[in-house]
Write a protein that holds these residues in place. Structure first.
Motif: not given
Lengths: 526, 526
Positions: B128, B143-145, A459-463, B492-493, A445-449
């Motif tokens: 975003i 964070l971007r979705q 927040c809005d963009a979190m998964v 989410c990125y 659901g979420r990829i982190l770099i």
């Protein structure tokens, strides 16, 4: 601070109809705290669900701005809970006061963020296709669509976040925002906390004139089944174990009327450390990684349970350093004795597996958790070995050394669904390993770099979601504002006179929404 | 027109590995048509699912505009199918040519509408939240979705719409638009039609350079189970019976990795005729209602199977007139003999029920369906009697006379979930009965005023969905552009370098999307 009454919450009243009483325990000592809680009877569970159903029509039809007032009021009530409240949460969970204060701010902030969503209004998903009486061969009628709440929602509190994923947590906030009354099943690990937070919600509901059944809470072992099977309940939110989530999903699917369950369950959150990063900042990575593994005694859903690297002196060095960090780590008290037992069991499975080697960590004994580092044969991952796929809830992680890029790819393809995956890399790593991103997109659901998965921003963009078994439905998130979507469904109004239409869909656009009108986005009146 | 080869479609190739052959029947005569179809073997089902999985990564990552070209090309290919195609569909379904031509236009129009959705780009749900490095007490990371396809989708064709809800129908269009390759299970009632439409899709895929496994199709009884249980399949679309849909939902829930099923199943579509409308235009209502009941031989999911009115001379008069219309109606050929058997069975249940009276309709014999009118005691509805809640798929309807508003309310509360509900009323009726709207909102996916539910417009605002048992998930629709949502999930990125981000989420906003940026909608670059 009000007295901790320990009665169930039904339609704004307290109820203790049964005889059975439950104790809350001090998580550090295991001693009973001086509060008792009334195990809800079947009849009380039924009443709580019915109270939610009775409140639904009024609550869902309130303007979003009115529900926003309610959420803001809950936030204010939470912020006003005093140091005695914090002390009780700490007693029940063995979490430090600073963490609880931070978690309280997160929880009230979450409520306020959903209030903003309600004021923005886009959650309504307003769409209008106007009539085309002259269209050939057939005229088009006027059609308008918006979303409404699905109905009363049962929410199960999590053991690991007594505030942010519990009584007034993300699932409750999302359901209330969507216009769905809640029946909350208090977690046995923090019932006094739940009682105090429940009172805060009820005060907020009273202050803002909400219908009485908008929030209900039941205490007790085994009461969840009656809730999930209750015909009034239309959706379920859950954060907990894979076993528990799977069981709720089965119950919900076997109802005469099946309902959706949004269960956030099990994730091992792979961290992939790429070659140049290892070379350039291996020591820092080791320190950060060990910190993330031990954060909150390892009891975050996003705890990095798997560290993957390409076979190299740098990766061996990293493991050696992470091992030293974990070896030196002081033992930590887990949330409750059940958690400690699960942790010990998980470690036993890892120790017993012939393909897994123990690299570091003190012998696990006593009443606290010792941090551990294991190393597993890469073939176990390629073959989706269940031991490697199971979340061990506590401060432990398993390293996997892959021989080359092909084995890295095979290992990642062998992974089950995850909440997160993380790439640690320098710019040249990220260029060379860009092929990892689409592969990981299909797994998580979420990829982190260059970060660590343990922080989950609201927040809005979190998964905070992902393919099974991370969650029961990859199309949802349990953190962030998109969480409201789980509890909304679309309704279409055909050929409606203006006066009967909901405000969101009237020509004059009194809510000033941005709407999809005849295929174009517009915030103008029609 | 190409030859009707009757082989399965796997990754752009045709395959007939097994021995078993199936015949397609002339729906009017029951005679075998001169085509034979290869029952897919287990291995072919597996290959088809694997082909879809192999195509997924490439297909989902194509720009939406490229997938839009594909959908437009399918639409063009459908429009170019000649009169011989129409003749074969008519033979297989006993539907008139004008209906098939209309349904073809609907089906190609549906593809083009989803192409527009892809070009508009809002289906991506881009969000975003920019980094706030100075935030206290903790900084916020970037964070971007956006949303991506869930994976390969299995689609089951419907008996009643050989084009619009079948091979290139709404579920296929929505899945392809979402970036999900499809494995289609052809309906036994129109396999020659499916073969020709399958060829059209494969030609369109070839012309627009889509990966080969983007569309696959299998023939055969019982092959659906293997598809739904195949690990590569990530979601299911189905239109059909309650029994069939329930069975698929169970299979999907019992998989090692459960997947969502979007089944559109059973609805009796209540029509409530209000007093002033009865007085002022009872005769016209009777004519329109009888027409809607018999439209398409009563084989629409939105066929009005329940007519509710308040006890009055006007309502008695309406029933008498509807009865006359249905009595005079010529018998109609149903889609297939299975449909006729189900229709006869449904009528037998209605005739046998002591609380249900037969008002009009010729004795049901022979190979065609005779229209029927029944009248049921209102208490049956109040008590949710199953006979009254069951969809009888054919030209029949049941009238219910309620004593007063209180009984009307109780009767509607007794209804199960529905695709539609309809109010027929004059302005004064709608004012007096405004209380019906919120009640119906909780029961149905679409509410109509002064219309008939049998027309289902393909547009942005349509909802062809509703609470169980109308569908398996009230949060979806199988008609209209919102249908794409069923096959998308958010990703989410976190802390991504610009170059690695999908175009939809890059600062420069190269796709010119309207995005939710730091809590505000904006189409500007950052």
């Amino acid at each position: 601070m009000p007295e901790i009454l320990g009665h169930n919450f039904i339609a704004g009243q307290r109820s203790a109809a049964g005889q059975q009483r439950l104790q809350s325990l001090d998580a550090s000592t295991g001693q009973a705290l001086p509060f008792s809680f009334a195990q809800a009877t079947d009849s009380e569970v039924d009443q709580a669900a019915r109270a939610a159903a009775a409140a639904f029509a009024e609550f869902r039809q309130l303007p979003g701005t009115r529900r926003a007032e309610f959420l803001d009021a809950i936030a204010d009530e939470l912020d006003e809970l005093d140091d005695r409240f914090v002390a009780i949460v700490c007693q029940e969970t063995a979490l430090p006061a600073a963490r609880i204060q931070g978690e309280r701010a997160r929880t009230s902030g979450q409520m306020r963020l959903f209030a903003q969503v309600l004021r923005r209004g886009d959650y309504l998903g307003a769409r209008i296709d106007q009539a085309q009486p002259q269209r050939q061969p057939l005229p088009r009628v006027d059609l308008r669509q918006m979303r409404i709440g699905v109905g009363p929602v049962a929410v199960f509190g999590a053991s690991n976040f007594p505030l942010a994923f519990s009584t007034a947590g993300g699932d409750t906030a999302a359901a209330l925002a969507a216009g769905c009354p809640v029946v909350f099943k208090a977690h046995s690990g923090h019932m006094a906390t739940a009682d105090l937070v429940g009172c805060a919600i009820v005060r907020a509901a009273g202050r803002t004139g909400m219908p009485e059944g908008v929030f209900n809470m039941v205490f007790g072992a085994g009461v969840g089944e009656g809730l999930v099977k209750h015909p009034a309940i239309q959706a379920v939110g859950f954060t907990g174990s894979l076993k528990g989530g799977d069981a709720l999903c089965r119950m919900a699917a076997e109802r005469p009327q099946p309902i959706p369950v949004f269960a956030e369950m099990s994730s091992i959150n792979p961290v992939i450390v790429l070659p140049a990063a290892l070379t350039q900042r291996g020591e820092a990575i080791a320190r950060e990684l060990a910190g993330s593994v031990c954060l909150g005694a390892g009891q975050f859903c996003t705890n990095p349970g798997l560290v993957i690297g390409l076979k190299s002196p740098g990766f061996s060095q990293l493991l050696s350093e992470v091992g030293q960090q974990l070896q030196q780590q002081a033992a930590q008290t887990l949330l409750n004795t059940g958690g400690l037992r699960s942790y010990e069991e998980g470690l036993t499975h890892l120790h017993a597996h012939p393909g897994i080697e123990h690299l570091a960590g003190q012998v696990q004994t006593g009443t606290q958790a010792h941090a551990q580092l294991f190393k597993a044969d890469a073939h176990l991952l390629v073959a989706s070995d269940p031991v490697l796929q199971e979340e061990v809830f506590g401060p432990t992680t398993v390293a996997v050394e892959v021989a080359d890029d092909a084995q890295l790819r095979a290992a990642l393809l062998g992974l089950r669904g995850q909440l997160t995956a993380t790439l640690i890399g320098e710019p040249e790593d990220l260029e060379a390993y860009a092929w990892l991103v689409p592969l990981l997109e299909e797994k998580v659901g979420r990829i982190l770099i260059n970060g660590y998965p343990t922080g989950v921003e609201v927040c809005d963009a979190m998964v905070h979601g992902g393919p099974y078994p991370a969650t029961s439905d990859a199309r949802g998130t349990s953190v962030g504002t998109l969480a409201i979507d789980r509890f909304l469904r679309p309704v279409c109004y055909q050929n409606y006179p203006q006066a009967l239409l909901p405000l969101a869909l009237q020509d004059a656009n009194p809510l000033r929404l941005r709407r999809l009108v005849n295929g174009q986005w517009s915030d103008a009146p029609l």
